[in-house]
Structure formats: structure tokens, C-alpha cells
Design a protein around this motif. Structure first.
Motif, PDB file in Angstrom:
ATOM      1  N   GLN A 181       7.970  25.947  58.158  1.00  0.00           N
ATOM      2  CA  GLN A 181       8.655  26.536  59.316  1.00  0.00           C
ATOM      3  C   GLN A 181       7.714  27.451  60.078  1.00  0.00           C
ATOM      4  OE1 GLN A 181      12.005  26.075  60.287  1.00  0.00           O
ATOM      5  NE2 GLN A 181      11.437  27.228  62.107  1.00  0.00           N
ATOM      6  N   ALA A 182       6.932  28.254  59.348  1.00  0.00           N
ATOM      7  CA  ALA A 182       5.989  29.171  60.001  1.00  0.00           C
ATOM      8  C   ALA A 182       4.913  28.400  60.762  1.00  0.00           C
ATOM      9  CB  ALA A 182       5.351  30.096  58.964  1.00  0.00           C
ATOM     10  N   GLU A 183       4.559  27.223  60.302  1.00  0.00           N
ATOM     11  CA  GLU A 183       3.560  26.412  60.994  1.00  0.00           C
ATOM     12  C   GLU A 183       4.129  25.691  62.210  1.00  0.00           C
ATOM     13  OE1 GLU A 183       1.581  23.737  58.371  1.00  0.00           O
ATOM     14  OE2 GLU A 183       1.134  25.258  56.862  1.00  0.00           O
ATOM     15  N   GLY A 184       5.464  25.758  62.411  1.00  0.00           N
ATOM     16  CA  GLY A 184       6.069  25.080  63.552  1.00  0.00           C
ATOM     17  C   GLY A 184       6.365  23.619  63.315  1.00  0.00           C
ATOM     18  N   LEU A 185       6.353  23.189  62.047  1.00  0.00           N
ATOM     19  CA  LEU A 185       6.568  21.777  61.743  1.00  0.00           C
ATOM     20  C   LEU A 185       8.001  21.339  62.048  1.00  0.00           C
ATOM     21  CD1 LEU A 185       4.302  19.958  60.566  1.00  0.00           C
ATOM     22  CD2 LEU A 185       5.579  19.900  58.447  1.00  0.00           C
ATOM     23  N   PHE A 186       8.950  22.302  62.026  1.00  0.00           N
ATOM     24  CA  PHE A 186      10.356  21.962  62.278  1.00  0.00           C
ATOM     25  C   PHE A 186      10.797  22.346  63.689  1.00  0.00           C
ATOM     26  CE2 PHE A 186      10.732  23.272  57.548  1.00  0.00           C
ATOM     27  CZ  PHE A 186      10.133  22.083  57.158  1.00  0.00           C
ATOM     28  N   ASP A 187       9.867  22.729  64.534  1.00  0.00           N
ATOM     29  CA  ASP A 187      10.200  23.215  65.875  1.00  0.00           C
ATOM     30  C   ASP A 187      10.927  22.126  66.665  1.00  0.00           C
ATOM     31  OD1 ASP A 187      10.385  24.392  68.295  1.00  0.00           O
ATOM     32  OD2 ASP A 187       8.298  25.031  68.401  1.00  0.00           O
ATOM     33  N   PRO A 188      12.114  22.422  67.222  1.00  0.00           N
ATOM     34  CA  PRO A 188      12.850  21.396  67.994  1.00  0.00           C
ATOM     35  C   PRO A 188      12.060  20.879  69.195  1.00  0.00           C
ATOM     36  CG  PRO A 188      14.286  23.247  67.448  1.00  0.00           C
ATOM     37  CD  PRO A 188      12.900  23.661  67.053  1.00  0.00           C
ATOM     38  N   SER A 189      11.133  21.664  69.727  1.00  0.00           N
ATOM     39  CA  SER A 189      10.398  21.238  70.915  1.00  0.00           C
ATOM     40  C   SER A 189       9.476  20.056  70.643  1.00  0.00           C
ATOM     41  CB  SER A 189       9.587  22.410  71.479  1.00  0.00           C
ATOM     42  OG  SER A 189       8.621  22.846  70.544  1.00  0.00           O
ATOM     43  N   ARG A 190       9.116  19.853  69.372  1.00  0.00           N
ATOM     44  CA  ARG A 190       8.226  18.736  69.058  1.00  0.00           C
ATOM     45  C   ARG A 190       9.006  17.470  68.661  1.00  0.00           C
ATOM     46  NH1 ARG A 190       8.372  17.640  63.889  1.00  0.00           N
ATOM     47  NH2 ARG A 190       6.726  16.098  64.173  1.00  0.00           N
ATOM     48  N   LYS A 191      10.337  17.558  68.633  1.00  0.00           N
ATOM     49  CA  LYS A 191      11.138  16.389  68.295  1.00  0.00           C
ATOM     50  C   LYS A 191      11.137  15.393  69.461  1.00  0.00           C
ATOM     51  CE  LYS A 191      12.615  18.364  64.432  1.00  0.00           C
ATOM     52  NZ  LYS A 191      12.298  17.889  63.099  1.00  0.00           N
ATOM     53  N   ARG A 192      10.990  14.107  69.145  1.00  0.00           N
ATOM     54  CA  ARG A 192      10.962  13.071  70.174  1.00  0.00           C
ATOM     55  C   ARG A 192      12.305  12.351  70.251  1.00  0.00           C
ATOM     56  NH1 ARG A 192       5.698  10.654  67.364  1.00  0.00           N
ATOM     57  NH2 ARG A 192       7.107  11.173  65.643  1.00  0.00           N
ATOM     58  N   ASN A 193      12.623  11.830  71.442  1.00  0.00           N
ATOM     59  CA  ASN A 193      13.825  11.041  71.617  1.00  0.00           C
ATOM     60  C   ASN A 193      13.625   9.657  71.009  1.00  0.00           C
ATOM     61  OD1 ASN A 193      15.133  13.104  73.064  1.00  0.00           O
ATOM     62  ND2 ASN A 193      14.161  12.453  74.964  1.00  0.00           N
ATOM     63  N   LEU A 194      14.689   9.105  70.468  1.00  0.00           N
ATOM     64  CA  LEU A 194      14.613   7.772  69.882  1.00  0.00           C
ATOM     65  C   LEU A 194      14.595   6.725  70.987  1.00  0.00           C
ATOM     66  CD1 LEU A 194      17.132   8.085  66.901  1.00  0.00           C
ATOM     67  CD2 LEU A 194      14.701   8.637  66.958  1.00  0.00           C
ATOM     68  N   PRO A 195      13.897   5.611  70.784  1.00  0.00           N
ATOM     69  CA  PRO A 195      13.876   4.559  71.815  1.00  0.00           C
ATOM     70  C   PRO A 195      15.231   3.872  71.917  1.00  0.00           C
ATOM     71  CG  PRO A 195      12.774   3.816  69.817  1.00  0.00           C
ATOM     72  CD  PRO A 195      13.078   5.268  69.605  1.00  0.00           C
ATOM     73  N   TYR A 196      15.566   3.452  73.146  1.00  0.00           N
ATOM     74  CA  TYR A 196      16.823   2.725  73.353  1.00  0.00           C
ATOM     75  C   TYR A 196      16.557   1.237  73.147  1.00  0.00           C
ATOM     76  CZ  TYR A 196      21.029   0.956  75.597  1.00  0.00           C
ATOM     77  OH  TYR A 196      22.211   0.308  75.867  1.00  0.00           O
ATOM     78  N   LEU A 197      17.367   0.623  72.311  1.00  0.00           N
ATOM     79  CA  LEU A 197      17.260  -0.793  71.990  1.00  0.00           C
ATOM     80  C   LEU A 197      15.858  -1.164  71.488  1.00  0.00           C
ATOM     81  CD1 LEU A 197      19.211  -2.403  74.984  1.00  0.00           C
ATOM     82  CD2 LEU A 197      20.066  -1.788  72.729  1.00  0.00           C
ATOM     83  N   PRO A 198      15.426  -0.573  70.365  1.00  0.00           N
ATOM     84  CA  PRO A 198      14.116  -0.942  69.821  1.00  0.00           C
ATOM     85  C   PRO A 198      14.116  -2.395  69.357  1.00  0.00           C
ATOM     86  CG  PRO A 198      15.332   0.394  68.244  1.00  0.00           C
ATOM     87  CD  PRO A 198      16.130   0.405  69.511  1.00  0.00           C
ATOM     88  N   THR A 199      13.047  -3.087  69.645  1.00  0.00           N
ATOM     89  CA  THR A 199      12.967  -4.496  69.251  1.00  0.00           C
ATOM     90  C   THR A 199      12.441  -4.678  67.836  1.00  0.00           C
ATOM     91  OG1 THR A 199      10.758  -4.649  70.220  1.00  0.00           O
ATOM     92  CG2 THR A 199      12.618  -5.199  71.644  1.00  0.00           C
ATOM     93  N   ASN A 200      11.777  -3.657  67.277  1.00  0.00           N
ATOM     94  CA  ASN A 200      11.240  -3.764  65.923  1.00  0.00           C
ATOM     95  C   ASN A 200      11.439  -2.423  65.218  1.00  0.00           C
ATOM     96  OD1 ASN A 200       9.217  -3.655  63.683  1.00  0.00           O
ATOM     97  ND2 ASN A 200       8.779  -5.730  64.406  1.00  0.00           N
TER      98      ASN A 200
END
Length: 448
Positions: free
Chosen positions: A125-144
Motif C-alpha cells: 500500500q505504501a508503494e502505491g501498488l493498490f492505488d485506484p488511479s493505476r487501475k485500468r478499465n476492462l475491455p468491452y467484448l474481448p475476443t481472447n
């Protein structure tokens, strides 16, 4: 029965010697041991050493952990807590008590795992590994979609079933790994790295079914958390049941409460897609019909506005005639205005001749010089009178004016005025200043 001879020499030990020998035998013959048990009778005297008993259901043993060692213990021991210790066997010579001298102590079982989990969570947590700002959106309709889990567990069957039912168009690739046991965390991390760098997947699901804390522990390892954080594609962590939360859940881009829920999140419902496609088709058909009606109305309007070319030429010719008439009238009006402006300028030029203006300015200058002379004379007289008055006032308060009235000023030899007779001494020389001249005198007597 044989009796001892009076001359036979006996080997007699003192209690201290006995205890010392027993202590030496214990410490030299029994190596360091790992022992688990429950703490009881825990005490901490002013010395900072720890003393307690370690017990199980059938026995107990006295223990001592000295201050130099107990400083490294990461928790505070309490009565009733299960611990795992590394200790050497010894004997307390003063009371002849068997005891353990503890070199290392850690929490046993669930408590130790929870403490280890919280420490790692705080570090990441102190390293910022759980920071919400680094979370990415999931792709819509992934083909693989890549799935990292055990190939034999119920979790993989549930995910494949959900994906096949909801989104059969998606291609699914399984990366089989061990999800519990020795070395499982390293295998999971390696699979995440390989799947993320393969370039085949748009989304990665990492997880397993439910289990105990020990079963889920590989997903609490630092190596798995860092692999998820470094993965170049979006990740979903689906470990255990809804109540289970692991460090991989915090490090991934999204946490799913169960593996089945992860498959639902990653996929789109085919029926919903078909319904959305049908709705889009209907809206598109209606939009095309509306556009066609609008274009038909626009064509009719344009057609009604079309005129014969001869009529348009006549209208243009009439318009040119009107422009010519307005231009001629505007030219005449402009000429009249310019003539009027010229006449006005001529009249103004006669009125503002230079000779006349110079004479007016000369008269104003002479009047100003006269006014300046009068004001200057008045100011000089006023200031002179004021200066004389101030000089008279200054003369009235001058010490010299007082001397003119017959007074004198007595001063000591340093030139300071004598204001009090008490500062004088008999036979002291003084200087007397008069209105004209001065003289010296000597004090004969002093009065109040």
C-alpha cells in the motif's frame, strides 16, 4: 550387604555444583529445538526480560526470553496465545528448575499468517501498488480471454461454462497452474508474466475456488501481487468466495467475488447483445425513414422555388437599374455634402487668422505678467513682515535679552550654567557673564 569402609573417601557435591553439572549436560547435549505451545503466566519485570510457561494439554515448561532477544519479536505475547519458538534447553541453577532459553519467537497458525498478511499489505500500500488511479478499465467484448487457475478445480469449469453460455464468440485459453502448496505462488506469477507478454489476450482472469487461509495463501504472496501490477493487460482477480479478500484482489485491476462472477464480468450476454443489436436496427431503420421524408420535403420545397431563366434575368436587370439609380442619387448627395464642408472650412479659416490669434495671446501674456508682479510683491511683503515678527519673538526669549535687563549668568569653569547652590563648594571659582563682558569670582559662603 556390604558396608562402606570408614577409610573409603566419598565424592560429595554441593547443590550448586550439581545444578551446574546438570546445566552443562543439558546445554552441551541437546541442540536448538523448535517447540510450539500456549503462553501462560506471562510476566515482564523492570529488567525487560520475559518469563512465562509454555504449555499444551498435558505438560508445561518454564521459559525465559532475555531483552536482547525479545526486541526482535514483531508482536506482544499474551496469555493464551499460540506461539512457535526456537530455544535451547537449560537449567536455572538458583532453584534447580528446568527451563527453555528462547532465541526466537513467532505467532503460530492463523495469527502468524494474518500478521504476515497485514505487514505485506501495508508495505505494498505504501508503494502505491493498490492505488485506484493505476487501475485500468476492462475491455468491452474481448475476443481472447486468458484464465490462470488449476485445470482440475471446479473454478475453471464454472468460468468456462459461464463464458460459453454468455459469450461463445470469445476465445478462451487456459494457463494451468498449481493454486496451493509449496511453490504455487512462483508458478502463478510466472504464468501471469507469460500470459501478459504473449500478445494473444485482451483480458486475464487469475483465481481459484474457496478454501482456508492456508489454501488461498499463494494469492497473498508478494510475487503474485507484483506480477499482477506489472501485467501489461487488464486483470481480474477471482479468489475464493465473496468473503475472501486476498492481496491479489487489491493488486489486480478488478476484484470479482467468485470465479463465476469474474466470467460474467469479463463477458457480455449473447442474448443481451442480440437484443441491443435488434434495438439498434430498429432505431437505424426509423432514422433512415425520417431522413428520407425530410429529404423529400426539401426536394419539394426547392422545386417550388425554381423559376424560369427569363424571369430570373428580368429580375436581375431590374435590380441593376435600381442600383444605378441609387448610385446616382448617392453621388449627388455626396457632392452637395462636400461643397457644404468646403464652405464651412473657408469660413473657419477667415475666423481663425494667425495674426488675430497672436494678438489675443500677446494680450493674455501681458495680463498674466501684471498679475504675477502684483502677487510676487504681495508675497514678499507678507513674508518680510512675518520674518520681522519671528525675529522679535526670538529676541524676547534670548538669554542675552535677559542680561540686558540687569541679570547675570553664573557658570562653572567648564562653562555649564549653575542652577542650584547645593552644587557649589566653598572657595570654588565661578565665571559671571553680564550683558557686556564677564568676570571671575570665588565662593565665600553658600545659602539655600
Amino acid at each position: 550387604m556390604q558396608s562402606s569402609s570408614p577409610n573409603q573417601k566419598r565424592s560429595v557435591l554441593s547443590v550448586s555444583e550439581l545444578n551446574r553439572e546438570v546445566k552443562h549436560l543439558l546445554e552441551s547435549n541437546v541442540p536448538l529445538l523448535w517447540i510450539s505451545g500456549e503462553i501462560s503466566n506471562f510476566t515482564v519485570p523492570s529488567s525487560g526480560h520475559w518469563y512465562f510457561s509454555l504449555k499444551d494439554a498435558h505438560a508445561q515448561v518454564r521459559c525465559a526470553m532475555f531483552r536482547g532477544r525479545n526486541r526482535n519479536v514483531a508482536f506482544r505475547p499474551q496469555n493464551g496465545r499460540e506461539v512457535l519458538i526456537r530455544a535451547r534447553v537449560s537449567l536455572y541453577e538458583g532453584r534447580g528448575e528446568f527451563q527453555l532459553i528462547i532465541e526466537h519467537m513467532e505467532e503460530a497458525g492463523f495469527g502468524a499468517l494474518m500478521r504476515q498478511l497485514e505487514q505485506l499489505k501495508a508495505k505494498l500500500q505504501a508503494e502505491g501498488l493498490f492505488d485506484p488511479s493505476r487501475k485500468r478499465n476492462l475491455p468491452y467484448l474481448p475476443t481472447n480471454i486468458g484464465i490462470i487457475t488449476s485445470p482440475t478445480g471446479a473454478a475453471v469449469r464454472d468460468m468456462i461454462h459461464v463464458l460459453g453460455r454468455r459469450y461463445p464468440a470469445a476465445e478462451i485459453e487456459l494457463w494451468p497452474v498449481a493454486v496451493q502448496g509449496q511453490g504455487a505462488a512462483q508458478k502463478i506469477a510466472a504464468a501471469i508474466e507469460k500470459a501478459g507478454s504473449s500478445g494473444r489476450h485482451e483480458l486475464l482472469i487469475v483465481g481459484r475456488g474457496g478454501g482456508s487461509l492456508e489454501d488461498l495463501w499463494p494469492f497473498n504472496e508478494e510475487v503474485v501481487a507484483r506480477a499482477l501490477a506489472a501485467c501489461p493487460i487488464p486483470t481480474i482477480s477471482a479468489v475464493g468466495h465473496e468473503t475472501d479478500t486476498t492481496i491479489s484482489d487489491l493488486a489486480a485491476d478488478l476484484r470479482a467475488p467468485t470465479p463465476s462472477a469474474a466470467a460474467e464480468i469479463a463477458s457480455a450476454n449473447a442474448a443481451e447483445l442480440f437484443q441491443r443489436l435488434e434495438n439498434s436496427r430498429v432505431r437505424l431503420y426509423r432514422a433512415i425513414q425520417h431522413q428520407m421524408r425530410h429529404l423529400q420535403q426539401l426536394v419539394m420545397l426547392k422545386r417550388n422555388r425554381l423559376r424560369h431563366p427569363r424571369e430570373q434575368l428580368q429580375n436581375r436587370a431590374q435590380h441593376l437599374d435600381h442600383i444605378e439609380i441609387r448610385l446616382f442619387a448617392a453621388g449627388q448627395l455626396q457632392t452637395q455634402q462636400r461643397r457644404a464642408q468646403l464652405a464651412s472650412a473657408q469660413r473657419s479659416l477667415v475666423h481663425y487668422q494667425p495674426k488675430r490669434h497672436i494678438q489675443e495671446k500677446r494680450e493674455k501674456l501681458q495680463q498674466a505678467e501684471s498679475n504675477l508682479q502684483r502677487v510676487t510683491e504681495f508675497r514678499l511683503k507678507h513674508n518680510n513682515d512675518k520674518l520681522n515678527l519671528l525675529a522679535q519673538l526670538l529676541h524676547n526669549v534670548s538669554p542675552l535679552a535677559v542680561l540686558q535687563r540687569g541679570y547675570a549668568i553664573a557658570m562653572d569653569t567648564n562653562g555649564r550654567a549653575i542652577k542650584d547652590s547645593r552644587t557649589l563648594e566653598a572657595d570654588q571659582e565661578v565665571n559671571i557673564k553680564l550683558a557686556r563682558g564677564n568676570f571671575s569670582a570665588r565662593v565665600e559662603s553658600i545659602g539655600d
